[in-house]
Write a protein that holds these residues in place. Structure first.
Motif, PDB file in Angstrom:
ATOM      1  N   GLU A 221       0.838  -1.200   0.000  1.00 11.06           N
ATOM      2  CA  GLU A 221       0.000   0.000   0.000  1.00 11.06           C
ATOM      3  C   GLU A 221       0.876   1.255   0.000  1.00 11.06           C
ATOM      4  O   GLU A 221       0.516   2.280  -0.594  1.00 11.06           O
ATOM      5  CB  GLU A 221      -0.920  -0.017   1.224  1.00 11.06           C
ATOM      6  N   GLU A 222       2.035   1.163   0.652  1.00  8.56           N
ATOM      7  CA  GLU A 222       2.955   2.299   0.669  1.00  8.56           C
ATOM      8  C   GLU A 222       3.429   2.635  -0.739  1.00  8.56           C
ATOM      9  O   GLU A 222       3.503   3.815  -1.120  1.00  8.56           O
ATOM     10  CB  GLU A 222       4.152   1.964   1.567  1.00  8.56           C
ATOM     11  N   ASP A 223       3.707   1.600  -1.553  1.00  9.48           N
ATOM     12  CA  ASP A 223       4.107   1.848  -2.944  1.00  9.48           C
ATOM     13  C   ASP A 223       2.964   2.464  -3.748  1.00  9.48           C
ATOM     14  O   ASP A 223       3.183   3.354  -4.578  1.00  9.48           O
ATOM     15  CB  ASP A 223       4.555   0.536  -3.598  1.00  9.48           C
ATOM     16  N   VAL A 224       1.748   1.994  -3.504  1.00  6.33           N
ATOM     17  CA  VAL A 224       0.591   2.517  -4.224  1.00  6.33           C
ATOM     18  C   VAL A 224       0.414   4.001  -3.948  1.00  6.33           C
ATOM     19  O   VAL A 224       0.226   4.826  -4.873  1.00  6.33           O
ATOM     20  CB  VAL A 224      -0.682   1.729  -3.841  1.00  6.33           C
ATOM     21  N   ARG A 225       0.490   4.385  -2.683  1.00  4.15           N
ATOM     22  CA  ARG A 225       0.302   5.785  -2.315  1.00  4.15           C
ATOM     23  C   ARG A 225       1.446   6.655  -2.846  1.00  4.15           C
ATOM     24  O   ARG A 225       1.263   7.853  -3.103  1.00  4.15           O
ATOM     25  CB  ARG A 225       0.191   5.922  -0.803  1.00  4.15           C
ATOM     26  N   ALA A 226       2.637   6.044  -2.962  1.00  5.58           N
ATOM     27  CA  ALA A 226       3.759   6.822  -3.494  1.00  5.58           C
ATOM     28  C   ALA A 226       3.619   7.058  -4.991  1.00  5.58           C
ATOM     29  O   ALA A 226       3.949   8.142  -5.490  1.00  5.58           O
ATOM     30  CB  ALA A 226       5.073   6.087  -3.187  1.00  5.58           C
ATOM     31  N   VAL A 227       3.119   6.040  -5.720  1.00  4.23           N
ATOM     32  CA  VAL A 227       2.979   6.171  -7.179  1.00  4.23           C
ATOM     33  C   VAL A 227       1.733   6.971  -7.545  1.00  4.23           C
ATOM     34  O   VAL A 227       1.758   7.821  -8.453  1.00  4.23           O
ATOM     35  CB  VAL A 227       2.942   4.774  -7.826  1.00  4.23           C
ATOM     36  N   TYR A 228       0.625   6.693  -6.814  1.00  2.00           N
ATOM     37  CA  TYR A 228      -0.641   7.384  -7.065  1.00  2.00           C
ATOM     38  C   TYR A 228      -1.054   8.082  -5.764  1.00  2.00           C
ATOM     39  O   TYR A 228      -1.891   7.584  -4.996  1.00  2.00           O
ATOM     40  CB  TYR A 228      -1.730   6.405  -7.506  1.00  2.00           C
ATOM     41  N   PRO A 229      -0.511   9.246  -5.496  1.00  2.00           N
ATOM     42  CA  PRO A 229      -0.763   9.892  -4.197  1.00  2.00           C
ATOM     43  C   PRO A 229      -2.186  10.430  -4.039  1.00  2.00           C
ATOM     44  O   PRO A 229      -2.655  10.598  -2.906  1.00  2.00           O
ATOM     45  CB  PRO A 229       0.266  11.030  -4.166  1.00  2.00           C
ATOM     46  N   ASN A 230      -2.889  10.676  -5.129  1.00  2.20           N
ATOM     47  CA  ASN A 230      -4.226  11.275  -5.040  1.00  2.20           C
ATOM     48  C   ASN A 230      -5.272  10.305  -5.561  1.00  2.20           C
ATOM     49  O   ASN A 230      -5.081   9.646  -6.588  1.00  2.20           O
ATOM     50  CB  ASN A 230      -4.286  12.574  -5.854  1.00  2.20           C
ATOM     51  N   GLN A 231      -6.401  10.250  -4.843  1.00  2.00           N
ATOM     52  CA  GLN A 231      -7.525   9.436  -5.317  1.00  2.00           C
ATOM     53  C   GLN A 231      -8.356  10.261  -6.311  1.00  2.00           C
ATOM     54  O   GLN A 231      -8.437  11.484  -6.214  1.00  2.00           O
ATOM     55  CB  GLN A 231      -8.393   8.976  -4.140  1.00  2.00           C
ATOM     56  N   ALA A 232      -8.976   9.526  -7.233  1.00  3.50           N
ATOM     57  CA  ALA A 232      -9.781  10.208  -8.258  1.00  3.50           C
ATOM     58  C   ALA A 232     -11.022  10.833  -7.665  1.00  3.50           C
ATOM     59  O   ALA A 232     -11.467  11.899  -8.098  1.00  3.50           O
ATOM     60  CB  ALA A 232     -10.155   9.228  -9.369  1.00  3.50           C
ATOM     61  N   LYS A 233     -11.590  10.167  -6.640  1.00  3.09           N
ATOM     62  CA  LYS A 233     -12.786  10.666  -5.979  1.00  3.09           C
ATOM     63  C   LYS A 233     -12.879   9.998  -4.614  1.00  3.09           C
ATOM     64  O   LYS A 233     -12.293   8.927  -4.392  1.00  3.09           O
ATOM     65  CB  LYS A 233     -14.036  10.343  -6.809  1.00  3.09           C
ATOM     66  N   PRO A 234     -13.619  10.601  -3.689  1.00  2.00           N
ATOM     67  CA  PRO A 234     -13.780   9.939  -2.389  1.00  2.00           C
ATOM     68  C   PRO A 234     -14.428   8.582  -2.562  1.00  2.00           C
ATOM     69  O   PRO A 234     -15.372   8.413  -3.352  1.00  2.00           O
ATOM     70  CB  PRO A 234     -14.684  10.914  -1.628  1.00  2.00           C
TER      71      PRO A 234
END
Length: 276
Positions: A221-234
């Motif tokens: 999950e840490e890698d995911v947040r680093a690569v895609y730091p922003n969510q498209a929508k809540p």
């Protein structure tokens, strides 16, 4: 009467005469012999004491070889030397030789004990990261293999890579689920989801999936947040991370997580009518 006559009269008195004991001469001779024997015994005892002392001293100090040489008795007699030893009149029974042995010195030893602390192994709670797929299937930005977002069911069936889910899940808002041909998913999951109005809205369910940015099933999950730091929508799903697809504003990545690790990579239309 003068003094001389008185003395003569005194000495001539029979009361001053001492009677002689019978055999007095034999008594005197016997007494003299006893005296000589006693003196000889004392001399012999003194000589023995001297010899014993010399032997003890020779034993104690003769080991080092420092004792002066002694002249044998026969050699002394043959040389005409006369040695006179005077010793006290002691009985051999009164001679006591005492040997004192000094106790060994007391040595106090102090033992030093070194305690080695036990080694401590720290186990990390972070799960082991899985290796990326050997032959990855690229997900995005608009297509996955021969499938592309928005194509119809007939077009996907004609590509020869999908099959109906067995048993088919209940339609969601009229949307129908399909499996990959040769990659059967769990019955409750539809890796491929078609909308009757929008066509193919979801592509997922592949263990060899990998995004162009390097996220795959097994990424943390840490890698995911680093690569895609922003969510498209809540998003209400706590185990899903929805991020916009770089290079395709019409699509999102839905990354399903379990124990902070990616378990499924999905490419979906950002606007679809099957679910929110």
């Amino acid at each position: 009467m003068d003094i001389d006559d008185e003395l003569r009269k005194l000495f001539a008195d029979d009361r001053l005469s001492v009677p002689v004991r019978p055999a007095a001469d034999r008594v005197i001779v016997s007494g003299a012999r006893r005296i000589r024997r006693r003196r000889a015994g004392a001399v012999f005892g003194g000589g023995m004491l001297s010899v014993a002392t010399v032997l003890v001293a020779g034993t104690a100090f003769g080991v080092a070889g420092d004792a002066p040489p002694r002249t044998p008795l026969a050699a002394a007699e043959s040389s005409g030397l006369t040695t006179t030893t005077e010793s006290p009149s002691l009985s051999p029974s009164t001679i006591e030789l005492t040997t004192s042995v000094a106790p060994p010195p007391t040595t106090t030893q102090r033992r030093t004990t070194t305690t080695t602390p036990p080694s401590t192994t720290t186990t990390s709670a972070t799960p082991t990261k899985a290796k990326p797929p050997t032959t990855p299937l690229a997900f995005g930005p608009t297509a996955v293999g021969s499938l592309r977002l928005g194509m119809t069911v007939d077009e996907a069936v004609a590509a020869g890579v999908i099959q109906p889910v067995t048993p088919p899940p209940a339609p969601v808002a009229g949307c129908q689920g399909y499996d990959w041909l040769g990659h059967t998913a769990a019955p409750s999951t539809s890796p491929l989801l078609f909308s009757p109005t929008l066509g193919l809205v979801r592509i997922g369910g592949r263990a060899d999936a990998e995004t162009p940015e390097g996220i795959y099933a097994g990424s943390s999950e840490e890698d995911v947040r680093a690569v895609y730091p922003n969510q498209a929508k809540p998003h209400s799903g706590t185990n899903e991370w929805v991020a916009p697809v770089p290079g395709n504003p019409s699509a999102n990545y839905w990354l399903v997580l379990s124990k902070h690790t990616v378990t499924d990579v999905r490419l979906e239309l950002a606007a679809q009518d099957c679910y929110q």
